[in-house]
Design a protein around this motif. Sequence first.
Motif, PDB file in Angstrom:
ATOM      1  N   LYS A   1       0.782  -1.247   0.000  1.00 52.03           N
ATOM      2  CA  LYS A   1       0.000   0.000   0.000  1.00 52.03           C
ATOM      3  C   LYS A   1       0.815   1.300   0.000  1.00 52.03           C
ATOM      4  O   LYS A   1       0.272   2.359  -0.271  1.00 52.03           O
ATOM      5  N   THR A   2       2.084   1.276   0.320  1.00 47.61           N
ATOM      6  CA  THR A   2       2.839   2.504   0.499  1.00 47.61           C
ATOM      7  C   THR A   2       3.593   2.934  -0.747  1.00 47.61           C
ATOM      8  O   THR A   2       3.990   2.107  -1.577  1.00 47.61           O
ATOM      9  N   ASN A   3       3.816   4.252  -0.854  1.00 50.11           N
ATOM     10  CA  ASN A   3       4.705   4.775  -1.887  1.00 50.11           C
ATOM     11  C   ASN A   3       6.114   4.253  -1.616  1.00 50.11           C
ATOM     12  O   ASN A   3       6.566   4.223  -0.464  1.00 50.11           O
ATOM     13  N   ARG A   4       6.840   3.911  -2.665  1.00 49.82           N
ATOM     14  CA  ARG A   4       8.202   3.413  -2.486  1.00 49.82           C
ATOM     15  C   ARG A   4       8.900   3.308  -3.830  1.00 49.82           C
ATOM     16  O   ARG A   4       8.254   3.140  -4.864  1.00 49.82           O
ATOM     17  N   ALA A   5      10.224   3.410  -3.788  1.00 49.81           N
ATOM     18  CA  ALA A   5      11.061   3.233  -4.973  1.00 49.81           C
ATOM     19  C   ALA A   5      12.092   2.180  -4.618  1.00 49.81           C
ATOM     20  O   ALA A   5      12.951   2.417  -3.755  1.00 49.81           O
ATOM     21  N   THR A   6      12.021   1.017  -5.234  1.00 50.28           N
ATOM     22  CA  THR A   6      12.828  -0.132  -4.828  1.00 50.28           C
ATOM     23  C   THR A   6      13.738  -0.606  -5.951  1.00 50.28           C
ATOM     24  O   THR A   6      13.525  -0.293  -7.120  1.00 50.28           O
ATOM     25  N   PHE A   7      14.740  -1.389  -5.563  1.00 49.14           N
ATOM     26  CA  PHE A   7      15.646  -1.966  -6.557  1.00 49.14           C
ATOM     27  C   PHE A   7      16.140  -3.324  -6.092  1.00 49.14           C
ATOM     28  O   PHE A   7      16.157  -3.619  -4.880  1.00 49.14           O
ATOM     29  N   ILE A   8      16.528  -4.154  -7.041  1.00 43.55           N
ATOM     30  CA  ILE A   8      17.180  -5.436  -6.781  1.00 43.55           C
ATOM     31  C   ILE A   8      18.387  -5.520  -7.709  1.00 43.55           C
ATOM     32  O   ILE A   8      18.259  -5.341  -8.927  1.00 43.55           O
ATOM     33  N   LEU A   9      19.551  -5.749  -7.129  1.00 47.08           N
ATOM     34  CA  LEU A   9      20.780  -5.889  -7.897  1.00 47.08           C
ATOM     35  C   LEU A   9      21.432  -7.220  -7.567  1.00 47.08           C
ATOM     36  O   LEU A   9      21.436  -7.644  -6.407  1.00 47.08           O
ATOM     37  N   VAL A  10      21.977  -7.867  -8.579  1.00 48.39           N
ATOM     38  CA  VAL A  10      22.829  -9.031  -8.368  1.00 48.39           C
ATOM     39  C   VAL A  10      24.150  -8.736  -9.071  1.00 48.39           C
ATOM     40  O   VAL A  10      24.171  -8.495 -10.287  1.00 48.39           O
ATOM     41  N   GLY A  11      25.223  -8.697  -8.295  1.00 46.40           N
ATOM     42  CA  GLY A  11      26.513  -8.367  -8.890  1.00 46.40           C
ATOM     43  C   GLY A  11      27.649  -8.639  -7.916  1.00 46.40           C
ATOM     44  O   GLY A  11      27.443  -9.119  -6.794  1.00 46.40           O
ATOM     45  N   GLU A  12      28.850  -8.298  -8.357  1.00 51.49           N
ATOM     46  CA  GLU A  12      30.060  -8.565  -7.579  1.00 51.49           C
ATOM     47  C   GLU A  12      30.477  -7.335  -6.800  1.00 51.49           C
ATOM     48  O   GLU A  12      30.536  -6.233  -7.343  1.00 51.49           O
ATOM     49  N   VAL A  13      30.756  -7.520  -5.525  1.00 47.66           N
ATOM     50  CA  VAL A  13      31.216  -6.424  -4.690  1.00 47.66           C
ATOM     51  C   VAL A  13      32.657  -6.075  -5.061  1.00 47.66           C
ATOM     52  O   VAL A  13      33.538  -6.931  -5.061  1.00 47.66           O
ATOM     53  N   THR A  14      32.886  -4.805  -5.389  1.00 51.28           N
ATOM     54  CA  THR A  14      34.233  -4.366  -5.759  1.00 51.28           C
ATOM     55  C   THR A  14      34.873  -3.470  -4.710  1.00 51.28           C
ATOM     56  O   THR A  14      36.081  -3.275  -4.708  1.00 51.28           O
ATOM     57  N   SER A  15      34.051  -2.932  -3.791  1.00 52.12           N
ATOM     58  CA  SER A  15      34.594  -2.069  -2.744  1.00 52.12           C
ATOM     59  C   SER A  15      33.593  -1.959  -1.608  1.00 52.12           C
ATOM     60  O   SER A  15      32.375  -1.977  -1.835  1.00 52.12           O
ATOM     61  N   PHE A  16      34.123  -1.839  -0.369  1.00 55.46           N
ATOM     62  CA  PHE A  16      33.256  -1.612   0.785  1.00 55.46           C
ATOM     63  C   PHE A  16      33.995  -0.748   1.792  1.00 55.46           C
ATOM     64  O   PHE A  16      35.130  -1.035   2.166  1.00 55.46           O
ATOM     65  N   GLU A  17      33.349   0.338   2.216  1.00 52.51           N
ATOM     66  CA  GLU A  17      33.903   1.228   3.224  1.00 52.51           C
ATOM     67  C   GLU A  17      32.915   1.320   4.380  1.00 52.51           C
ATOM     68  O   GLU A  17      31.755   1.670   4.180  1.00 52.51           O
ATOM     69  N   ASP A  18      33.372   1.018   5.573  1.00 54.17           N
ATOM     70  CA  ASP A  18      32.517   1.039   6.755  1.00 54.17           C
ATOM     71  C   ASP A  18      32.617   2.395   7.435  1.00 54.17           C
ATOM     72  O   ASP A  18      33.657   2.758   7.979  1.00 54.17           O
ATOM     73  N   GLY A  19      31.529   3.169   7.383  1.00 52.86           N
ATOM     74  CA  GLY A  19      31.524   4.496   7.987  1.00 52.86           C
ATOM     75  C   GLY A  19      30.893   4.486   9.367  1.00 52.86           C
ATOM     76  O   GLY A  19      30.532   3.445   9.918  1.00 52.86           O
ATOM     77  N   LYS A  20      30.731   5.668   9.926  1.00 53.71           N
ATOM     78  CA  LYS A  20      30.187   5.793  11.275  1.00 53.71           C
ATOM     79  C   LYS A  20      28.720   5.402  11.328  1.00 53.71           C
ATOM     80  O   LYS A  20      28.294   4.657  12.225  1.00 53.71           O
ATOM     81  N   ASP A  21      27.927   5.918  10.388  1.00 53.65           N
ATOM     82  CA  ASP A  21      26.487   5.668  10.391  1.00 53.65           C
ATOM     83  C   ASP A  21      26.052   4.653   9.346  1.00 53.65           C
ATOM     84  O   ASP A  21      24.983   4.054   9.464  1.00 53.65           O
ATOM     85  N   GLU A  22      26.861   4.481   8.326  1.00 52.14           N
ATOM     86  CA  GLU A  22      26.496   3.570   7.255  1.00 52.14           C
ATOM     87  C   GLU A  22      27.728   3.164   6.458  1.00 52.14           C
ATOM     88  O   GLU A  22      28.756   3.849   6.467  1.00 52.14           O
ATOM     89  N   GLY A  23      27.625   2.032   5.801  1.00 50.85           N
ATOM     90  CA  GLY A  23      28.704   1.568   4.947  1.00 50.85           C
ATOM     91  C   GLY A  23      28.425   1.943   3.501  1.00 50.85           C
ATOM     92  O   GLY A  23      27.266   2.084   3.092  1.00 50.85           O
ATOM     93  N   ARG A  24      29.492   2.129   2.730  1.00 50.50           N
ATOM     94  CA  ARG A  24      29.374   2.471   1.313  1.00 50.50           C
ATOM     95  C   ARG A  24      29.871   1.280   0.497  1.00 50.50           C
ATOM     96  O   ARG A  24      31.001   0.830   0.644  1.00 50.50           O
TER      97      ARG A  24
END
Length: 217
Positions: free
Chosen positions: A103-126
Amino acid sequence: MKHFNGANVWGVLHEFTKKTTENGKAYIEVSVNCPNAKYGNVRVFGRLWGGDKAELFIKSFSPGQKVKLQGNLAQYKGKKDRTCTNFNFYAAEAWDPESDQHKTNRATFILVGEVTSFEDGKDEGRLLISVKREGAAEEVFEVFIPTQALLDFAYPVIGKLYRVKGVMAQEADEFGDVVKYSRPVVVEMEEKAADTPAPRPSTGSGRTDEGQGDIPF
């Protein structure tokens, strides 16, 4: 598992304009409001491609109407080298929230792929995830994982294949000032097994055609 890029948007049509590329390809430039109590006052932008689809869209929809759009996630570099997210749409239909389980407004996505980079930040990871769909150029997406969500699943491993589900989200402070711009945020993440090449049949001589012995099927 094959790479994948899919997206769905449910919301209120804000505005749209018919345009044409330099090569003469017609499309609709569209924006949709997706305000959501959990994910913020999100507005998404995208393009609906195809001359026939553009004409049908103009005849079928008007600003203020509730719509569902299907397509793919897309990104580009904007001002100050900031990654901006929009959508390439290929289908549109009227949407009745009352007949929608969620019932709610929303904009969603689904991705399947290979992780090439990950950075762990204070509030969230990139996270950077490379999607190589068959017959399409490689796409590298920048998505964000809230720190709390990282507690629910293992930290992503570089080089591994993942299926991620997420939403476009925006955060504002108590005064309504945007503190985190609209961006793709991961809600679910699961490691997947990569596709492996099919084994080559035996030559019948007890050796494969590469001389490595019979392959057990």
